[in-house]
Design a protein around this motif. Structure first.
Motif, PDB file in Angstrom:
ATOM      1  N   MET A 255      29.498  22.489  22.452  1.00  0.00           N
ATOM      2  CA  MET A 255      31.137  21.840  21.903  1.00  0.00           C
ATOM      3  C   MET A 255      31.003  21.101  21.360  1.00  0.00           C
ATOM      4  N   THR A 256      31.607  21.207  19.903  1.00  0.00           N
ATOM      5  CA  THR A 256      31.831  20.036  19.102  1.00  0.00           C
ATOM      6  C   THR A 256      33.679  19.680  19.599  1.00  0.00           C
ATOM      7  N   THR A 257      33.776  17.624  19.454  1.00  0.00           N
ATOM      8  CA  THR A 257      35.441  18.076  19.158  1.00  0.00           C
ATOM      9  C   THR A 257      34.958  16.675  17.821  1.00  0.00           C
ATOM     10  N   VAL A 258      36.123  17.262  16.990  1.00  0.00           N
ATOM     11  CA  VAL A 258      36.692  15.746  16.694  1.00  0.00           C
ATOM     12  C   VAL A 258      37.803  15.211  16.422  1.00  0.00           C
ATOM     13  N   TYR A 259      37.457  13.844  16.671  1.00  0.00           N
ATOM     14  CA  TYR A 259      38.612  13.119  16.803  1.00  0.00           C
ATOM     15  C   TYR A 259      39.768  12.438  15.484  1.00  0.00           C
ATOM     16  N   ILE A 260      40.838  13.274  15.784  1.00  0.00           N
ATOM     17  CA  ILE A 260      41.476  12.301  14.563  1.00  0.00           C
ATOM     18  C   ILE A 260      42.911  11.393  15.041  1.00  0.00           C
ATOM     19  N   ALA A 261      42.578  10.701  14.076  1.00  0.00           N
ATOM     20  CA  ALA A 261      43.485   9.090  14.379  1.00  0.00           C
ATOM     21  C   ALA A 261      44.286   8.765  13.385  1.00  0.00           C
ATOM     22  N   ASP A 262      45.376   8.413  13.912  1.00  0.00           N
ATOM     23  CA  ASP A 262      46.767   7.996  12.749  1.00  0.00           C
ATOM     24  C   ASP A 262      46.584   6.922  12.928  1.00  0.00           C
ATOM     25  N   THR A 263      48.113   6.394  11.360  1.00  0.00           N
ATOM     26  CA  THR A 263      48.356   4.659  11.295  1.00  0.00           C
ATOM     27  C   THR A 263      48.681   3.931  12.892  1.00  0.00           C
ATOM     28  N   GLY A 264      49.553   4.835  13.403  1.00  0.00           N
ATOM     29  CA  GLY A 264      50.001   4.524  14.637  1.00  0.00           C
ATOM     30  C   GLY A 264      49.302   3.825  15.230  1.00  0.00           C
ATOM     31  N   VAL A 265      48.094   4.426  15.847  1.00  0.00           N
ATOM     32  CA  VAL A 265      47.009   4.161  16.498  1.00  0.00           C
ATOM     33  C   VAL A 265      46.508   2.459  16.305  1.00  0.00           C
ATOM     34  N   PHE A 266      46.154   2.178  14.886  1.00  0.00           N
ATOM     35  CA  PHE A 266      45.702   0.904  14.008  1.00  0.00           C
ATOM     36  C   PHE A 266      46.828  -0.068  14.666  1.00  0.00           C
ATOM     37  N   VAL A 267      47.783  -0.055  14.261  1.00  0.00           N
ATOM     38  CA  VAL A 267      48.666  -0.114  14.635  1.00  0.00           C
ATOM     39  C   VAL A 267      49.229  -0.962  16.109  1.00  0.00           C
ATOM     40  N   ARG A 268      49.217  -0.285  16.748  1.00  0.00           N
ATOM     41  CA  ARG A 268      49.592  -0.214  18.620  1.00  0.00           C
ATOM     42  C   ARG A 268      47.783  -0.733  18.955  1.00  0.00           C
ATOM     43  N   CYS A 269      46.679  -1.268  18.136  1.00  0.00           N
ATOM     44  CA  CYS A 269      45.930  -1.965  17.898  1.00  0.00           C
ATOM     45  C   CYS A 269      45.986  -3.145  17.462  1.00  0.00           C
ATOM     46  N   GLY A 270      46.971  -3.555  17.050  1.00  0.00           N
ATOM     47  CA  GLY A 270      46.807  -5.006  15.771  1.00  0.00           C
ATOM     48  C   GLY A 270      47.971  -5.830  17.253  1.00  0.00           C
ATOM     49  N   GLY A 271      48.134  -7.193  16.442  1.00  0.00           N
ATOM     50  CA  GLY A 271      48.631  -7.922  16.803  1.00  0.00           C
ATOM     51  C   GLY A 271      47.478  -9.146  17.393  1.00  0.00           C
ATOM     52  N   PRO A 272      48.507 -10.445  17.964  1.00  0.00           N
ATOM     53  CA  PRO A 272      47.329 -11.359  17.913  1.00  0.00           C
ATOM     54  C   PRO A 272      45.586 -11.626  19.018  1.00  0.00           C
ATOM     55  N   ASP A 273      46.139 -10.618  19.560  1.00  0.00           N
ATOM     56  CA  ASP A 273      44.782 -11.144  20.703  1.00  0.00           C
ATOM     57  C   ASP A 273      43.533 -10.105  20.056  1.00  0.00           C
ATOM     58  N   LYS A 274      43.946  -8.666  19.776  1.00  0.00           N
ATOM     59  CA  LYS A 274      43.302  -7.649  19.059  1.00  0.00           C
ATOM     60  C   LYS A 274      42.555  -6.767  20.575  1.00  0.00           C
ATOM     61  N   ASP A 275      43.374  -7.163  21.630  1.00  0.00           N
ATOM     62  CA  ASP A 275      42.055  -6.681  22.378  1.00  0.00           C
ATOM     63  C   ASP A 275      42.229  -5.736  22.426  1.00  0.00           C
ATOM     64  N   LYS A 276      43.110  -4.633  22.396  1.00  0.00           N
ATOM     65  CA  LYS A 276      43.014  -3.228  22.920  1.00  0.00           C
ATOM     66  C   LYS A 276      42.434  -2.697  22.000  1.00  0.00           C
ATOM     67  N   PHE A 277      42.586  -3.239  20.297  1.00  0.00           N
ATOM     68  CA  PHE A 277      40.636  -2.980  19.201  1.00  0.00           C
ATOM     69  C   PHE A 277      40.321  -2.873  20.018  1.00  0.00           C
ATOM     70  N   GLN A 278      39.538  -3.692  20.162  1.00  0.00           N
ATOM     71  CA  GLN A 278      37.879  -3.807  20.767  1.00  0.00           C
ATOM     72  C   GLN A 278      37.801  -3.361  22.001  1.00  0.00           C
ATOM     73  N   ARG A 279      38.450  -3.006  22.733  1.00  0.00           N
ATOM     74  CA  ARG A 279      39.371  -2.039  24.319  1.00  0.00           C
ATOM     75  C   ARG A 279      38.846  -0.228  23.131  1.00  0.00           C
ATOM     76  N   LEU A 280      39.344  -0.202  21.898  1.00  0.00           N
ATOM     77  CA  LEU A 280      39.460   1.151  22.083  1.00  0.00           C
ATOM     78  C   LEU A 280      37.946   1.555  21.007  1.00  0.00           C
TER      79      LEU A 280
END
Lengths: 175, 178
Positions: free
Chosen positions: A1-26
């Motif tokens: 089964m092929t799953t496609v993941y579509i991501a929106d602007t808010g995902v990357f905003v949520r990843c922002g911030g000074p530490d960027k920990d969430k970005f690295q985790r994603l």
């Protein structure tokens, strides 16, 4: 089964911030799972088109690295000649206007791009299943409500990308 | 037992001055928001919970008490304090804005959340108050950042940044608005 993941602007905003920990985790989760996140062209434009956002800690998103590493990809243009895509986007426009108690004229194509892309990848057989990662609740609900009405029952999922979601995300989310 | 004088004894101008101070002093706003959410609390409990020197906390509590925005709920040491919710509506030239506890809480987070700080620098406290209204809707799922961007004349990215930044406040104070 092929799953496609579509991501929106808010995902990357949520990843922002000074530490960027969430970005690295994603980044780690997506790469370990060996998948990629597709972003609609309009999301790509939103992420890159605003110099005023640079003043905000969360506006400084290191997303171009994701393109270089291949785990973020810009999706194909939406094919408006595909009747399903244009129909679903029109329906999504009405749905979002209704959910947000706005006049239909105020909702635009960008608001419906996520739903349109989900319809397109399902209709072309590119995906058996679509997961929408977004903070746009009206669009997420539109996708979950409308696509099953076009024969895609149990093939679409909307995940609200909260802080907690990104703080605990692992590769398991993409398997 | 001693009783605090009723709130109506406080002069409105005195309260207005205090509210102006709250909007201007994030640490004071943090303290007030904390008492409002968690009161009755003692000063040492406040100092443990929020990053503020003890002497400053005592001064702030005293000022808030004098203005009638907090009151002692325990008259023996250690004193406990509780806060009164405020709603101050100001009108100037046909524009009306209400200062609510949620707005004070939003100002209170500008020290920790630089996105809020940048937004205030750029759009002022009135802009923040309007963005907060959208943040409630964003939490409810009755608006998205794109519609907010068009209605607030921001870029979609800036709209999403401020809506996410205000999401915790909007979530915490949603009941107060309903």
């Amino acid at each position: 089964m092929t799953t496609v993941y579509i991501a929106d602007t808010g995902v990357f905003v949520r990843c922002g911030g000074p530490d960027k920990d969430k970005f690295q985790r994603l980044r780690r989760a997506v790469r370990q799972a060996g998948v990629s996140l597709r972003i609609p062209q309009r999301v790509y434009e939103e992420l890159g088109g605003d110099p005023t956002a640079d003043a905000y800690p969360s506006g400084n998103i290191p997303y171009p690295g994701g393109f270089e590493e291949g785990w973020i990809v810009v999706a194909d243009e939406l094919d408006y000649t595909n009747p399903l895509v244009s129909t679903v986007m029109d329906e999504a426009r009405r749905f979002i206007a209704n959910e947000t108690d706005r006049d239909e004229d105020i909702t635009e194509k960008t608001d419906t791009a996520l739903v349109g892309l989900a319809a397109q990848v399902l209709d072309t057989g590119e995906a058996d299943y679509v997961i929408l990662l977004t903070t746009d609740k009206p669009a997420g609900r539109a996708a979950e409500t409308l696509l099953p009405q076009h024969g895609f029952s149990d093939r679409i999922e909307f995940r609200y990308v909260s802080v907690e979601y990104l703080e605990t995300i692992t590769a398991n989310e993409f398997r | 037992m001693a009783h605090s004088p009723p709130r109506s004894d406080r002069s409105p101008i005195q309260q207005l001055q205090m509210v102006a101070d709250l909007l201007d002093t994030p640490a004071l706003a943090r303290l007030y928001a904390h008492i409002l959410q968690h009161g009755p609390v003692t000063v040492s409990e406040m100092v443990d919970e929020i990053d503020i020197p003890q002497g400053t906390a005592y001064d702030y509590v005293q000022n808030l008490e004098t203005a009638g925005l907090v009151e002692k709920t325990r008259e023996q040491r250690p004193y406990e304090y509780d806060a009164e919710s405020i709603a101050l509506t100001l009108s100037t030239d046909g524009e009306t804005q209400t200062i609510t506890p949620a707005l004070i809480a939003a100002v209170a987070c500008r020290d920790e959340n630089k996105d809020v700080d940048v937004y205030i620098e750029r759009h002022g406290l009135d802009g923040l108050a309007v963005a907060l209204e959208y943040a409630y809707e964003y939490v409810d799922g009755t608006v998205n950042h794109r519609i907010a961007a068009r209605e607030l004349d921001l870029s979609p990215l800036e709209a999403e940044i401020i809506l996410q930044a205000l999401e915790p406040v909007a979530t915490e104070y949603a009941d107060a608005v309903a």
